[in-house]
Design an enzyme around this catalytic site. Structure first.
Site, PDB file in Angstrom:
ATOM      1  N   VAL A 103      -3.942  -4.505   6.887  1.00  0.00           N
ATOM      2  CA  VAL A 103      -3.724  -5.441   8.001  1.00  0.00           C
ATOM      3  C   VAL A 103      -4.227  -6.816   7.575  1.00  0.00           C
ATOM      4  O   VAL A 103      -4.716  -7.016   6.458  1.00  0.00           O
ATOM      5  CB  VAL A 103      -4.413  -4.957   9.302  1.00  0.00           C
ATOM      6  CG1 VAL A 103      -3.871  -3.610   9.723  1.00  0.00           C
ATOM      7  CG2 VAL A 103      -5.922  -4.915   9.177  1.00  0.00           C
ATOM      8  N   SER A 132      -7.953  -7.827  -0.391  1.00  0.00           N
ATOM      9  CA  SER A 132      -7.888  -8.526  -1.682  1.00  0.00           C
ATOM     10  C   SER A 132      -9.193  -9.204  -2.025  1.00  0.00           C
ATOM     11  O   SER A 132      -9.385  -9.615  -3.153  1.00  0.00           O
ATOM     12  CB  SER A 132      -6.768  -9.556  -1.713  1.00  0.00           C
ATOM     13  OG  SER A 132      -6.285  -9.901  -0.479  1.00  0.00           O
ATOM     14  N   HIS A 153      -7.172  -1.279  -4.010  1.00  0.00           N
ATOM     15  CA  HIS A 153      -6.462  -2.561  -4.013  1.00  0.00           C
ATOM     16  C   HIS A 153      -5.233  -2.535  -4.928  1.00  0.00           C
ATOM     17  O   HIS A 153      -5.366  -2.483  -6.149  1.00  0.00           O
ATOM     18  CB  HIS A 153      -7.451  -3.660  -4.453  1.00  0.00           C
ATOM     19  CG  HIS A 153      -6.871  -5.032  -4.447  1.00  0.00           C
ATOM     20  ND1 HIS A 153      -7.282  -6.021  -5.297  1.00  0.00           N
ATOM     21  CD2 HIS A 153      -5.886  -5.593  -3.689  1.00  0.00           C
ATOM     22  CE1 HIS A 153      -6.589  -7.112  -5.065  1.00  0.00           C
ATOM     23  NE2 HIS A 153      -5.739  -6.884  -4.106  1.00  0.00           N
ATOM     24  N   ASN A 156       1.092  -6.563  -6.079  1.00  0.00           N
ATOM     25  CA  ASN A 156       2.482  -6.767  -5.709  1.00  0.00           C
ATOM     26  C   ASN A 156       3.386  -6.960  -6.921  1.00  0.00           C
ATOM     27  O   ASN A 156       3.005  -7.719  -7.790  1.00  0.00           O
ATOM     28  CB  ASN A 156       2.530  -8.043  -4.853  1.00  0.00           C
ATOM     29  CG  ASN A 156       3.342  -7.836  -3.617  1.00  0.00           C
ATOM     30  OD1 ASN A 156       4.432  -7.290  -3.700  1.00  0.00           O
ATOM     31  ND2 ASN A 156       2.812  -8.276  -2.494  1.00  0.00           N
ATOM     32  N   ASN A 203      -8.478 -10.625  -8.694  1.00  0.00           N
ATOM     33  CA  ASN A 203      -8.144 -11.840  -7.953  1.00  0.00           C
ATOM     34  C   ASN A 203      -9.064 -12.993  -8.315  1.00  0.00           C
ATOM     35  O   ASN A 203      -8.698 -14.162  -8.167  1.00  0.00           O
ATOM     36  CB  ASN A 203      -8.171 -11.592  -6.452  1.00  0.00           C
ATOM     37  CG  ASN A 203      -6.847 -11.043  -5.957  1.00  0.00           C
ATOM     38  OD1 ASN A 203      -5.827 -11.208  -6.619  1.00  0.00           O
ATOM     39  ND2 ASN A 203      -6.864 -10.387  -4.818  1.00  0.00           N
TER      40      ASN A 203
END
Ligand code: 3HC
Length: 301
Positions: A103, A132, A153, A156, A203
């Protein structure tokens, strides 16, 4: 070979049903992957029927693409479609063994989601988050059983990217972690165990790179030049195409999290913030031509 830091695989619990909170793009991609690789029922939940229909519709369309490419048989396609369903209530998670949330990236929202999930699931159910950048340990504070919360995690596009970051929070126990690794293996991902730190590892590194590309444009390098400067290095995607794939709002949120944690090392581009505020998906139009208005939001464009 056991991945570095993974507990004994014998501790892993069996997963016979998966719950996915959210039916957005990331959540729907995950739902399909769970159904395809674990071959178990997967239930998506979201706030309204329209979002659920969109999520389940995405799964069906992707299954049809797999069928068209000959990757699955007609029987497998039918079975995959029947495995993925939508529900407006989290009661559908009562017999799930693994519930993952995808979410909005807001700590309070995620804590609320897990409080609701914890109220319906059984004692052995793993709670996983696809965050993330948010702290696992903070997310678990307030749970009755924070030892069953783990970071899971994805990257994409979920169906394609082999990497999976597994994050151990301060309270995560070995059985939860072993189950996360077992699920990662069944999904055919390369799992890496990382510390619970702002934006974890991947990230954090990606934001160093993307932050410098955006900063170069902010400082006057034409966007097209920065976008194509590294073409000869063979990266799979140009920086602004990657930003569009991830979503500017997600990228901005990660940058803000890192700026808060390490203000001397990570900045937040005002022009990126303007791009997000404009609501544009990125600097490209759907036909992948540059959108001059989006480009103009950057000083050098
Ligand atoms: N869903 C499902 N499948 C997809 C897809 C999608 N969204 N996008 C691409 N694919 C599939 C294609 O169908 C194709 O499959 P096929 O071989 O069976 O036909 C295959 O991937 C290759 O696609 P293409 O031929 O269209 O294109 P490329 O060869 O250029 O590959 C790419 C596309 C895999 C996306 C590649 O450009 C790439 O690896 N890009 C980098 C992506 C990346 O770095 N992701 C991480 C982002 S960070 C993140 O997500 C973390 C978050 O917290 C911010």
């Amino acid at each position: 070979k056991r991945p570095a830091g993974a507990p004994d695989a014998a501790l892993a619990r069996k997963v016979t049903k998966v719950g996915v909170v959210g039916a957005g793009l990331m959540a729907s991609q995950m739902a399909l992957l769970f159904a395809r690789r674990l071959e178990v029922p997967v239930v998506l939940t979201d706030l309204d029927q329209a979002r659920l229909d969109k999520g389940v519709g995405y799964v069906h369309a992707e299954v049809d693409k797999l069928l068209g490419k000959g990757r699955v048989s007609q029987d497998q396609a039918n079975r995959l479609k029947s495995l993925v369903s939508g529900s407006l209530t989290k009661d559908a998670f009562a017999d799930a063994d693994f519930v993952i949330e995808a979410v909005f990236e807001d700590l309070a929202v995620k804590k609320q989601v897990f409080a609701e999930v914890e109220a319906v699931v059984s004692a052995g159910c793993v709670l996983a988050t696809n965050t993330s950048s948010l702290s696992l340990t903070e997310m678990g504070a307030g749970l009755a059983h924070p030892e069953r919360l783990v970071g899971f995690h994805f990257f994409n596009p979920v169906a394609v990217m082999p990497l999976l970051e597994i994050i151990r929070g301060a309270a995560t126990d070995d059985a939860t972690l072993a189950t996360a690794f077992a699920v990662g293996k069944a999904l055919r991902k390369s799992s890496v165990l990382v510390k619970d730190a702002p934006a974890f590892v991947v990230n954090r590194l990606l934001t160093c790179f993307m932050g410098e590309v955006v900063a170069a444009v902010d400082e006057g390098t034409p966007l097209e030049t920065a976008e194509h400067a590294l073409d000869g290095l063979g990266l799979p995607m140009t920086p602004f195409a990657l930003l569009q794939l991830v979503g500017p709002a997600v990228g901005l949120h990660v940058a803000e999290t890192l700026h808060e944690a390490f203000p001397d090392r990570f900045g937040v581009s005002e022009n990126m913030a303007k791009l997000v505020a404009s609501g544009k998906p990125g600097v490209y139009r759907p036909d992948f031509t540059l959108d001059p208005e989006a480009v103009a939001l950057f000083a050098g464009g």
